[in-house]
Design a protein around this motif. Structure first.
Motif, short mmCIF file in Angstrom:
data_model
loop_
_atom_site.label_atom_id
_atom_site.label_comp_id
_atom_site.label_asym_id
_atom_site.label_seq_id
_atom_site.Cartn_x
_atom_site.Cartn_y
_atom_site.Cartn_z
N ASP A 173 0.87 -1.18 0.00
CA ASP A 173 0.00 0.00 0.00
C ASP A 173 0.91 1.23 0.00
N TRP A 174 0.30 2.43 -0.07
CA TRP A 174 1.09 3.64 -0.21
C TRP A 174 1.87 3.98 1.06
N GLU A 175 1.35 3.60 2.22
CA GLU A 175 2.10 3.85 3.45
C GLU A 175 3.38 3.04 3.47
N GLU A 176 3.29 1.76 3.12
CA GLU A 176 4.49 0.92 3.06
C GLU A 176 5.42 1.39 1.95
N PHE A 177 4.85 1.80 0.84
CA PHE A 177 5.64 2.29 -0.29
C PHE A 177 6.44 3.53 0.11
N THR A 178 5.79 4.50 0.75
CA THR A 178 6.47 5.73 1.16
C THR A 178 7.51 5.45 2.24
N GLU A 179 7.18 4.56 3.17
CA GLU A 179 8.13 4.21 4.23
C GLU A 179 9.37 3.53 3.65
#
Length: 432
Positions: A173-179
């Motif tokens: 997801d985008w949270e994991e992607f950004t992290e």
């Protein structure tokens, strides 16, 4: 226009194409000695040089009565050359066309109607649905699927390990992607979590659109020829641009992104200094051959709360409306979609457009191939008769929207960028 009849070529098409490309076109109609095989001319883009010649050689070896001669044209002006040539009765018999441009050619009368022929094919339903959709205009079929592509997120497993990330668990997801992008960027000045080609409209059709689709959004709606833009109306477009804007302004994206027209991306990833990079099947062999020390994996392009999407790319194959050898040309088209031929074609670096081959023998080659097959089968494309003007061109509203929204300094850059793009796209489509 009669919806059951193929559109006719006209003066408007000739004028439009000549306005964008003043070319001296030589005659290319197929022929053959009396009593000998029919010789067909097939045009394709120069960036297909790695596999088209082998496809043609395989066909010619299997057929005595029909032979194909391949002409590779520069990819940068293929669309204009093909359109002007056919409108001037100097085109080829067959054309391998980037599927995003097929609705334009079908609407312009450049392609022969193959509806009845295609209905007799034994397993049309097993062919890539996005490719079939692109080849259909006003309930008539003008092209068949030919070669496939699909966008995925490539990632550097070594950088994941160094950043304390599990390479067996890429972002979902985008949270994991950004992290992940943040932790990889924290490794040092010369390492960045992400890269994309910020000055390449076509690249970002292929790789940014899936972020929008995975967020439940869209960029155009409606049937080709009656489509309308929604980039300024759909909140998923704003969300995706805000994601990219965060990556850029937080220093998580390589600084080359702002000026990259597509020429730098693969080399940057191959240098081992980029954590994640969205691209397609063509990069598999290129990375392995040119950058063998890079340990990489592939994963679907994620949505904000999970899910994923992909851009189904590649080519459709079509008979031109001016060909004098349409029966012979159909022989090549019918041959090209056979499962055994698709399996042969897939060995040349493209994703097979026959889904049983894609999800079967092609996927069995390894997890990267299985991921690409799933991405192609479940992916989407943009259907528009003005795809180049709206998206691919360097000055398109889409390219301008990305440049202003992502790289702009003003806090309201995204809102202004999507509003301006909406108006500009609507204006282009209103002109026809």
């Amino acid at each position: 226009m009669n919806r059951s009849a193929p559109p006719r070529r006209g003066a408007r098409l000739v004028a439009a194409l000549l306005a964008v490309c003043a070319l001296a076109v030589t005659g290319c109609g197929g022929g053959g000695d009396q009593g000998g095989p029919v010789t067909l001319d097939l045009w394709a883009r120069s960036d297909q040089a790695g596999f088209m010649a082998e496809i043609v050689d395989a066909f010619n070896s299997a057929h005595d009565d029909v032979q194909v001669e391949l002409t590779l044209l520069p990819a940068t002006n293929f669309v204009q050359k093909l359109g002007v040539a056919v409108a001037s009765d100097a085109g080829p018999d067959l054309a391998s066309i980037d599927l995003v441009y097929v609705p334009f050619f079908a609407s312009s009368g450049v392609l022969a109607d193959i509806t009845e022929r295609s209905e007799a094919l034994p397993d049309t339903d097993a062919l890539s649905a996005p490719h079939l959709d692109q080849g259909t205009y006003q309930d008539r079929r003008y092209a068949l699927p030919f070669t496939g592509e699909a966008s995925l997120l490539f990632y550097n497993k070594d950088l994941f390990r160094r950043a304390g990330l599990d390479p067996a668990q890429p972002p979902r997801d985008w949270e994991e992607f950004t992290e992940a992008a943040r932790r990889i960027s924290d490794l040092g000045e010369d390492v960045h979590g992400y890269h994309f080609s910020g000055r390449c409209g076509g690249c970002n059709v292929f790789t940014l659109s899936p972020f929008i689709w995975a967020a439940g959004g869209n960029v155009v709606e409606g049937e080709a020829g009656e489509e309308r833009p929604v980039v300024g109306e759909d909140p998923a477009v704003t969300r995706a641009l805000e994601l990219y804007r965060t990556l850029w302004h937080d220093g998580l994206t390589a600084p080359q992104a702002a000026a990259d027209t597509g020429a730098q991306a693969l080399a940057l990833f191959g240098s081992g200094r980029i954590g994640m990079y969205p691209t397609g099947a063509f990069a598999l062999d290129e990375i392995r051959g040119t950058y063998p020390d890079v340990d990489f994996g592939v994963t679907p392009i994620p949505g904000p709360e999970g899910g994923s999407s992909s851009f189904t790319g590649g080519d459709d194959i079509a008979i031109t409306s001016g060909s004098d050898h349409q029966d012979a040309a159909w022989t090549f088209m019918e041959w090209s979609v056979r499962p055994d031929v698709q399996e042969m074609i897939s060995g040349l670096g493209t994703v097979p457009v026959h889904t049983e081959v894609a999800l079967g023998p092609y996927s069995e080659r390894g997890p990267e191939y299985a991921a690409l097959a799933e991405a192609l089968v479940n992916g989407r494309t943009i259907r528009s008769v003005q795809e180049n003007a709206l998206f691919n061109a360097s000055t398109s509203p889409w390219a301008t929207m990305i440049a202003r929204g992502v790289f702009g300094e003003s806090p309201d850059s995204v809102d202004r960028a999507v509003a301006e793009a909406q108006d500009a796209m609507a204006n282009i489509l209103s002109r026809g």
